[in-house]
Design a protein around this motif. Structure first.
Motif, mmCIF file in Angstrom:
data_model
loop_
_atom_site.group_PDB
_atom_site.id
_atom_site.type_symbol
_atom_site.label_atom_id
_atom_site.label_comp_id
_atom_site.label_asym_id
_atom_site.label_seq_id
_atom_site.Cartn_x
_atom_site.Cartn_y
_atom_site.Cartn_z
ATOM 1 N N ILE A 247 17.197 17.923 50.761
ATOM 2 C CA ILE A 247 18.033 17.065 51.588
ATOM 3 C C ILE A 247 17.176 16.142 52.460
ATOM 4 O O ILE A 247 17.556 14.997 52.740
ATOM 5 C CB ILE A 247 19.009 17.920 52.429
ATOM 6 N N ASP A 248 15.984 16.610 52.861
ATOM 7 C CA ASP A 248 15.075 15.744 53.617
ATOM 8 C C ASP A 248 14.604 14.570 52.765
ATOM 9 O O ASP A 248 14.442 13.451 53.272
ATOM 10 C CB ASP A 248 13.869 16.537 54.125
ATOM 11 N N GLU A 249 14.378 14.816 51.484
ATOM 12 C CA GLU A 249 13.977 13.727 50.586
ATOM 13 C C GLU A 249 15.117 12.739 50.396
ATOM 14 O O GLU A 249 14.887 11.537 50.249
ATOM 15 C CB GLU A 249 13.514 14.292 49.246
ATOM 16 N N VAL A 250 16.358 13.228 50.394
ATOM 17 C CA VAL A 250 17.511 12.333 50.320
ATOM 18 C C VAL A 250 17.486 11.363 51.502
ATOM 19 O O VAL A 250 17.613 10.143 51.338
ATOM 20 C CB VAL A 250 18.846 13.115 50.319
ATOM 21 N N ILE A 251 17.292 11.909 52.705
ATOM 22 C CA ILE A 251 17.268 11.081 53.917
ATOM 23 C C ILE A 251 16.112 10.090 53.861
ATOM 24 O O ILE A 251 16.269 8.915 54.221
ATOM 25 C CB ILE A 251 17.180 11.978 55.165
ATOM 26 N N PHE A 252 14.951 10.528 53.390
ATOM 27 C CA PHE A 252 13.791 9.645 53.274
ATOM 28 C C PHE A 252 14.079 8.482 52.328
ATOM 29 O O PHE A 252 13.760 7.316 52.639
ATOM 30 C CB PHE A 252 12.579 10.442 52.768
ATOM 31 N N LEU A 253 14.667 8.767 51.184
ATOM 32 C CA LEU A 253 14.961 7.704 50.209
ATOM 33 C C LEU A 253 16.042 6.758 50.720
ATOM 34 O O LEU A 253 15.979 5.549 50.468
ATOM 35 C CB LEU A 253 15.372 8.323 48.868
ATOM 36 N N LEU A 254 17.010 7.286 51.449
ATOM 37 C CA LEU A 254 18.019 6.421 52.060
ATOM 38 C C LEU A 254 17.373 5.503 53.098
ATOM 39 O O LEU A 254 17.732 4.318 53.200
ATOM 40 C CB LEU A 254 19.121 7.260 52.705
ATOM 41 N N GLU B 83 22.955 22.750 49.987
ATOM 42 C CA GLU B 83 21.857 21.791 49.856
ATOM 43 C C GLU B 83 21.713 21.343 48.408
ATOM 44 O O GLU B 83 21.487 20.161 48.136
ATOM 45 C CB GLU B 83 20.535 22.374 50.348
ATOM 46 N N LYS B 84 21.866 22.275 47.469
ATOM 47 C CA LYS B 84 21.796 21.921 46.056
ATOM 48 C C LYS B 84 22.882 20.912 45.705
ATOM 49 O O LYS B 84 22.634 19.910 45.016
ATOM 50 C CB LYS B 84 21.950 23.178 45.192
ATOM 51 N N LEU B 85 24.089 21.163 46.200
ATOM 52 C CA LEU B 85 25.204 20.232 45.957
ATOM 53 C C LEU B 85 24.901 18.874 46.574
ATOM 54 O O LEU B 85 25.108 17.836 45.932
ATOM 55 C CB LEU B 85 26.495 20.803 46.553
ATOM 56 N N ASP B 86 24.413 18.868 47.810
ATOM 57 C CA ASP B 86 24.136 17.609 48.489
ATOM 58 C C ASP B 86 23.097 16.792 47.727
ATOM 59 O O ASP B 86 23.222 15.565 47.606
ATOM 60 C CB ASP B 86 23.638 17.875 49.916
ATOM 61 N N VAL B 87 22.062 17.442 47.200
ATOM 62 C CA VAL B 87 20.998 16.743 46.481
ATOM 63 C C VAL B 87 21.518 16.178 45.156
ATOM 64 O O VAL B 87 21.237 15.020 44.809
ATOM 65 C CB VAL B 87 19.796 17.679 46.245
ATOM 66 N N ILE B 88 22.288 16.971 44.417
ATOM 67 C CA ILE B 88 22.869 16.481 43.156
ATOM 68 C C ILE B 88 23.804 15.305 43.435
ATOM 69 O O ILE B 88 23.791 14.285 42.727
ATOM 70 C CB ILE B 88 23.621 17.614 42.432
ATOM 71 N N PHE B 89 24.612 15.457 44.461
ATOM 72 C CA PHE B 89 25.549 14.416 44.892
ATOM 73 C C PHE B 89 24.803 13.119 45.215
ATOM 74 O O PHE B 89 25.121 12.038 44.715
ATOM 75 C CB PHE B 89 26.288 14.956 46.128
ATOM 76 N N ALA B 90 23.763 13.225 46.039
ATOM 77 C CA ALA B 90 22.984 12.054 46.445
ATOM 78 C C ALA B 90 22.250 11.425 45.272
ATOM 79 O O ALA B 90 22.152 10.193 45.170
ATOM 80 C CB ALA B 90 21.989 12.448 47.535
ATOM 81 N N ALA C 200 31.085 20.386 40.281
ATOM 82 C CA ALA C 200 31.157 21.135 39.016
ATOM 83 C C ALA C 200 29.772 21.606 38.577
ATOM 84 O O ALA C 200 29.631 22.690 38.000
ATOM 85 C CB ALA C 200 31.796 20.269 37.933
ATOM 86 N N GLU C 201 28.746 20.806 38.872
ATOM 87 C CA GLU C 201 27.398 21.142 38.409
ATOM 88 C C GLU C 201 26.792 22.327 39.153
ATOM 89 O O GLU C 201 25.854 22.953 38.657
ATOM 90 C CB GLU C 201 26.485 19.922 38.513
ATOM 91 N N VAL C 202 27.288 22.648 40.339
ATOM 92 C CA VAL C 202 26.767 23.816 41.058
ATOM 93 C C VAL C 202 27.692 25.018 40.883
ATOM 94 O O VAL C 202 27.528 26.030 41.567
ATOM 95 C CB VAL C 202 26.583 23.524 42.565
ATOM 96 N N SER C 203 28.636 24.914 39.956
ATOM 97 C CA SER C 203 29.646 25.969 39.799
ATOM 98 C C SER C 203 29.835 26.327 38.336
ATOM 99 O O SER C 203 29.322 25.672 37.434
ATOM 100 C CB SER C 203 30.994 25.486 40.372
ATOM 101 N N THR C 204 30.596 27.385 38.131
ATOM 102 C CA THR C 204 31.074 27.756 36.801
ATOM 103 C C THR C 204 32.595 27.845 36.872
ATOM 104 O O THR C 204 33.182 27.817 37.960
ATOM 105 C CB THR C 204 30.512 29.118 36.362
#
Length: 263
Positions: free
Chosen positions: A9-16, A60-67, A122-126
């Motif tokens: 998530i920190d890398e998401v913020i950096f890239l934004l 965090e996994k969801l947030d990163v995939i989302f971003a 969906a990608e972080v779930s079954t």
């Protein structure tokens, strides 16, 4: 331009932050949604650190995939490649003169929630455990649900006369209300619960079909009818400041915690 993707998530913020700075230099409206999205990401990070989510690691996994879906679309567009249709439409509108700041933001919100959020969930779930995500999904959307109304506070700082325009022209105010965040997030959850059950070899076709539907919503945001469009053009003519200044103004309000994005 390289296709940058985040792992945390920190890398998401950096890239934004990189996108925001580049947008200021380029005088690009693409930075407006990036500012908005950065604030949402920071709030989610704070929620994870505070233990506000049931499963912080999964969040965090969801947030990163989302971003990363947004980041991929952004870098594809910068490289003159073809991103998803709804993102391509949003990015193309960013190059045009007439859309007002709020329309630029709504176009980004539309693509990211109505398409990307359901896919990421969906990608972080079954199929068996996706319902376990619902509480944390709703907490994300507690942040997202305040976006449209709170954005008006930012725009009033950029152009104070907007307050009078919105009160005087009830039909335009209704346009903002009609772009219902509740409808968007409910639709995203419904899509997530359906998409998680789609066989792997059918997922791409399913995404393309959803993408086309979301692009139609984007077209309505861009052209909401004669009356609203006429008022938006009037607003646009009197929006003050360069694109870079608008981005800076939104950033300052974020740093001063003026509840510009999230109530």
């Amino acid at each position: 331009m390289s296709m940058k993707q985040a792992n945390t998530i920190d890398e998401v913020i950096f890239l934004l932050d990189e996108i925001i700075e580049k947008s200021k230099i380029d005088q690009s409206n693409l930075g407006l949604f990036a500012i908005l999205y950065r604030e949402v990401t920071v709030r989610i990070k704070e929620g994870i650190l505070a233990g506000s989510f049931q499963n912080g690691e999964r969040m965090e996994k969801l947030d990163v995939i989302f971003a990363n879906r947004y980041l991929k679309a952004y870098y594809q567009y910068q490289a003159k490649e073809k991103p998803s249709e709804c993102w391509a439409f949003a990015f193309e509108q960013a190059e045009k003169f007439w859309p007002i700041v709020l329309q630029h933001l709504l176009l980004g919100i539309n693509a990211h929630i109505n398409l990307d959020l359901g896919i990421a969930s969906a990608e972080v779930s079954t199929v068996e455990d996706i319902e376990d995500l619902k509480a944390d999904f709703d907490k994300i959307n507690f942040i997202l649900s305040n976006l449209v109304g709170s954005v008006e506070k930012c725009l009033i700082k950029i152009w104070p006369t907007l307050t009078w325009i919105l009160k005087f022209t009830g039909k335009v105010d209704n346009f903002f209300i009609d772009f219902s965040m509740e409808t968007a997030r409910n639709g995203a959850w419904k899509f997530a619960t359906e998409f998680v059950a789609v066989p792997e070899n059918e997922k791409e076709a399913c995404i393309k079909l959803r993408d086309k539907r979301i692009t139609e919503i984007a077209r309505l945001v861009s052209n909401p009818g004669y009356f609203a469009s006429a008022v938006f053009k009037f607003i646009r003519l009197f929006e003050r400041g360069t694109v870079a200044q608008k981005i800076i103004d939104m950033k300052i309000m974020e740093e001063k915690n003026m509840e510009c994005v999230v109530a």
